[in-house]
Design a protein around this motif. Structure first.
Motif, PDB file in Angstrom:
ATOM      1  N   LEU A 268     -32.406 -70.486  70.436  1.00 35.62           N
ATOM      2  CA  LEU A 268     -32.043 -71.009  71.856  1.00 35.62           C
ATOM      3  C   LEU A 268     -32.270 -71.019  73.016  1.00 35.62           C
ATOM      4  N   SER A 269     -32.641 -71.736  74.635  1.00 39.48           N
ATOM      5  CA  SER A 269     -32.969 -71.454  75.393  1.00 39.48           C
ATOM      6  C   SER A 269     -31.055 -70.740  76.101  1.00 39.48           C
ATOM      7  N   ASP A 270     -30.434 -71.056  75.562  1.00 38.05           N
ATOM      8  CA  ASP A 270     -27.984 -70.826  76.339  1.00 38.05           C
ATOM      9  C   ASP A 270     -28.310 -69.598  75.054  1.00 38.05           C
ATOM     10  N   HIS A 271     -28.432 -70.035  73.662  1.00 39.29           N
ATOM     11  CA  HIS A 271     -27.518 -68.870  72.481  1.00 39.29           C
ATOM     12  C   HIS A 271     -28.667 -68.839  71.605  1.00 39.29           C
ATOM     13  N   THR A 272     -28.137 -67.422  70.710  1.00 40.13           N
ATOM     14  CA  THR A 272     -29.053 -67.985  69.569  1.00 40.13           C
ATOM     15  C   THR A 272     -27.852 -67.462  68.548  1.00 40.13           C
ATOM     16  N   ARG A 273     -27.755 -68.388  67.827  1.00 41.59           N
ATOM     17  CA  ARG A 273     -27.156 -68.189  66.295  1.00 41.59           C
ATOM     18  C   ARG A 273     -28.355 -68.283  64.856  1.00 41.59           C
ATOM     19  N   ILE A 274     -27.205 -67.377  64.349  1.00 40.62           N
ATOM     20  CA  ILE A 274     -27.421 -67.050  62.602  1.00 40.62           C
ATOM     21  C   ILE A 274     -27.093 -67.616  61.423  1.00 40.62           C
ATOM     22  N   GLU A 275     -27.756 -68.556  60.970  1.00 40.36           N
ATOM     23  CA  GLU A 275     -27.274 -69.363  59.355  1.00 40.36           C
ATOM     24  C   GLU A 275     -27.947 -68.703  58.352  1.00 40.36           C
ATOM     25  N   THR A 276     -26.807 -68.098  57.612  1.00 42.23           N
ATOM     26  CA  THR A 276     -26.599 -66.983  56.294  1.00 42.23           C
ATOM     27  C   THR A 276     -26.770 -68.458  55.074  1.00 42.23           C
ATOM     28  N   PHE A 277     -27.031 -67.926  54.296  1.00 42.15           N
ATOM     29  CA  PHE A 277     -27.016 -68.742  52.648  1.00 42.15           C
ATOM     30  C   PHE A 277     -26.970 -67.795  51.372  1.00 42.15           C
ATOM     31  N   PRO A 278     -25.591 -66.863  51.376  1.00 37.25           N
ATOM     32  CA  PRO A 278     -25.966 -66.027  50.919  1.00 37.25           C
ATOM     33  C   PRO A 278     -26.344 -66.504  48.864  1.00 37.25           C
ATOM     34  N   ALA A 279     -26.099 -65.539  47.633  1.00 36.18           N
ATOM     35  CA  ALA A 279     -26.062 -65.952  46.390  1.00 36.18           C
ATOM     36  C   ALA A 279     -26.403 -67.215  46.342  1.00 36.18           C
ATOM     37  N   ILE A 280     -27.174 -67.242  46.832  1.00 40.00           N
ATOM     38  CA  ILE A 280     -28.400 -68.756  46.135  1.00 40.00           C
ATOM     39  C   ILE A 280     -29.878 -68.073  45.512  1.00 40.00           C
ATOM     40  N   ASN A 281     -29.074 -68.763  44.416  1.00 43.62           N
ATOM     41  CA  ASN A 281     -30.666 -69.075  43.141  1.00 43.62           C
ATOM     42  C   ASN A 281     -31.333 -70.032  42.867  1.00 43.62           C
ATOM     43  N   HIS A 282     -32.778 -69.623  43.939  1.00 42.60           N
ATOM     44  CA  HIS A 282     -33.657 -71.286  44.146  1.00 42.60           C
ATOM     45  C   HIS A 282     -34.281 -71.191  42.775  1.00 42.60           C
ATOM     46  N   TYR A 283     -34.761 -70.369  41.247  1.00 42.18           N
ATOM     47  CA  TYR A 283     -34.805 -70.603  40.546  1.00 42.18           C
ATOM     48  C   TYR A 283     -33.815 -71.218  40.064  1.00 42.18           C
ATOM     49  N   ALA A 284     -32.852 -70.829  40.233  1.00 34.39           N
ATOM     50  CA  ALA A 284     -31.686 -72.012  39.026  1.00 34.39           C
ATOM     51  C   ALA A 284     -31.142 -73.269  39.610  1.00 34.39           C
ATOM     52  N   LEU A 285     -31.424 -73.272  41.157  1.00 40.71           N
ATOM     53  CA  LEU A 285     -31.493 -74.275  41.817  1.00 40.71           C
ATOM     54  C   LEU A 285     -32.808 -75.758  41.191  1.00 40.71           C
ATOM     55  N   GLN A 286     -33.879 -74.702  41.431  1.00 37.91           N
ATOM     56  CA  GLN A 286     -34.704 -75.590  40.668  1.00 37.91           C
ATOM     57  C   GLN A 286     -35.157 -76.126  39.495  1.00 37.91           C
ATOM     58  N   VAL A 287     -34.556 -75.477  38.438  1.00 39.30           N
ATOM     59  CA  VAL A 287     -33.979 -76.034  36.434  1.00 39.30           C
ATOM     60  C   VAL A 287     -33.081 -77.065  37.293  1.00 39.30           C
ATOM     61  N   GLU A 288     -32.412 -76.152  37.884  1.00 39.42           N
ATOM     62  CA  GLU A 288     -31.503 -78.071  37.519  1.00 39.42           C
ATOM     63  C   GLU A 288     -31.576 -79.444  38.135  1.00 39.42           C
ATOM     64  N   ASN A 289     -32.509 -79.803  39.209  1.00 32.58           N
ATOM     65  CA  ASN A 289     -33.704 -80.210  39.933  1.00 32.58           C
ATOM     66  C   ASN A 289     -34.544 -81.281  39.339  1.00 32.58           C
ATOM     67  N   PHE A 290     -35.080 -79.899  37.449  1.00 35.77           N
ATOM     68  CA  PHE A 290     -36.048 -80.452  36.820  1.00 35.77           C
ATOM     69  C   PHE A 290     -34.914 -81.503  35.926  1.00 35.77           C
ATOM     70  N   CYS A 291     -33.853 -81.240  35.438  1.00 33.39           N
ATOM     71  CA  CYS A 291     -33.762 -81.347  34.682  1.00 33.39           C
ATOM     72  C   CYS A 291     -32.493 -82.818  35.279  1.00 33.39           C
ATOM     73  N   ARG A 292     -32.023 -83.070  36.322  1.00 29.15           N
ATOM     74  CA  ARG A 292     -31.789 -84.097  36.492  1.00 29.15           C
ATOM     75  C   ARG A 292     -32.233 -85.439  37.411  1.00 29.15           C
ATOM     76  N   THR A 293     -33.841 -84.605  37.089  1.00 27.47           N
ATOM     77  CA  THR A 293     -35.039 -85.797  36.236  1.00 27.47           C
ATOM     78  C   THR A 293     -35.337 -86.150  35.980  1.00 27.47           C
ATOM     79  N   VAL A 294     -35.673 -85.037  34.465  1.00 28.20           N
ATOM     80  CA  VAL A 294     -35.622 -85.865  33.385  1.00 28.20           C
ATOM     81  C   VAL A 294     -34.579 -86.982  32.760  1.00 28.20           C
ATOM     82  N   ARG A 295     -33.047 -85.987  32.860  1.00 26.34           N
ATOM     83  CA  ARG A 295     -31.772 -86.558  32.914  1.00 26.34           C
ATOM     84  C   ARG A 295     -31.497 -88.199  33.691  1.00 26.34           C
TER      85      ARG A 295
END
Length: 324
Positions: A268-295
């Motif tokens: 941004l004009s007055d600062h820069t910031r970093i946001e991190t998302f460590p150790a997240i497995n988006h493949y597992a999240l995809q499966v979990e979302n799929f299962c929630r939709t099914v069930r």
């Protein structure tokens, strides 16, 4: 969830072995129970992390199994539509590796079958399940970087030496667009919800009937887009959303944890910031979302209509190239 969704994998693809089958095995609400492979020795690495896995040597036999609720399909691209139909005909929910089809028109029949059966059928577009992309969408929607003016995306790797790879073969539906264009082109749609009005320029390099490098510019309703994808360039990936008041740089947009840490740089004009998302497995999240939709009937983050939109953009890129 009281009862896990029981999964079968159709084909012992390397990607399934190294990523998706493991994600199914580890995901909450899912249970990996079966694998079909015509080469029985390919089952051993799967059984190493899932010893109770039932192995079929015939794809249709797995589809006929009463012990399986959902099918994951990592077959070569040109087989996705055929086996998605077969799986739904067998009464199974289906998660199909991207691209779900070779053209947008082919997806219409899959949508019709999904609607007729009431089953969940979706494309395995894992970035739609990663919180870094939900965060980018929120930042853009909330106007944190002002009006979005330009999106620039690059995604590349070099597999020129791997001539037998299905991505380098026209007969298996190979090419950079189907493999990584769905990410580089589709992420702009994912963040903004907008569709391209026109593909304004294209540069497509082909080898043996396969697109190996594609560079495009496109006009969206409220921003301009530039993207380059390649299977002949050094490994690199980055997505940049440039607004009137700031810039969001997605450092590892597509292969988080493999190519690097998921990280957003918000300038941004007055600062820069970093946001991190460590150790997240988006493949597992995809499966979990799929299962929630099914069930539970939860809304699935990336439906077939979304997949069709990205494929339509890829189709438009090739049509524009042929028209030049």
């Amino acid at each position: 969830m009281t009862h896990p969704v029981k999964w079968g994998v159709l084909g012992a693809a390397t990607f399934a072995r190294d990523f998706m089958a493991r994600a199914i095995h580890e995901a909450e609400g899912a249970q990996l129970v079966a694998l079909a492979t015509s080469s029985i020795e390919k089952a051993a690495p799967f059984q190493a992390f899932c010893p109770e896995l039932e192995v079929f040597t015939d794809y249709d036999a797995l589809l006929a199994s009463d012990s399986v609720d959902a099918i994951y399909i990592p077959l070569p691209n040109h087989l996705h539509v055929e086996w998605a139909h077969k799986a739904m005909d067998a009464g199974k929910h289906v998660l199909v590796e991207k691209p779900i089809a070779m053209t947008a028109g082919e997806i219409d029949g899959v949508i019709a079958k999904r609607d007729a059966t009431g089953l969940l059928c979706a494309e395995a577009y894992m970035i739609a399940h990663h919180p870094q992309w939900a965060r980018v969408r929120a930042l853009v929607t909330e106007g944190v970087i002002g009006d979005l003016v330009h999106v620039d995306v690059a995604f590349s790797y070099n597999n020129a030496a791997d001539t037998g790879n299905i991505r380098n073969r026209a007969d298996t539906g190979g090419g950079a667009a189907g493999d990584i264009g769905v990410y580089a082109f589709g992420c702009a749609r994912l963040v903004t919800g907008q569709e391209p009005e026109a593909i304004t320029s294209t540069r497509v390099v082909r080898e043996a009937g396969v697109d190996v490098t594609t560079e495009i510019t496109a006009k969206f309703p409220s921003f301009a887009y530039h993207g380059i994808i390649s299977m002949r360039m050094a490994p690199y990936q980055e997505a940049r959303f440039h607004g009137s008041k700031g810039v969001i740089v997605v450092k590892t947009p597509f292969n988080a944890r493999v190519a690097g840490q998921a990280e957003l740089e918000i300038r941004l004009s007055d600062h820069t910031r970093i946001e991190t998302f460590p150790a997240i497995n988006h493949y597992a999240l995809q499966v979990e979302n799929f299962c929630r939709t099914v069930r539970e009937g939860a809304v699935y983050p990336w439906d077939l209509e979304n997949a069709k939109g990205t494929q339509a953009m890829i189709d438009a890129v090739f049509a524009a190239d042929q028209g030049q």
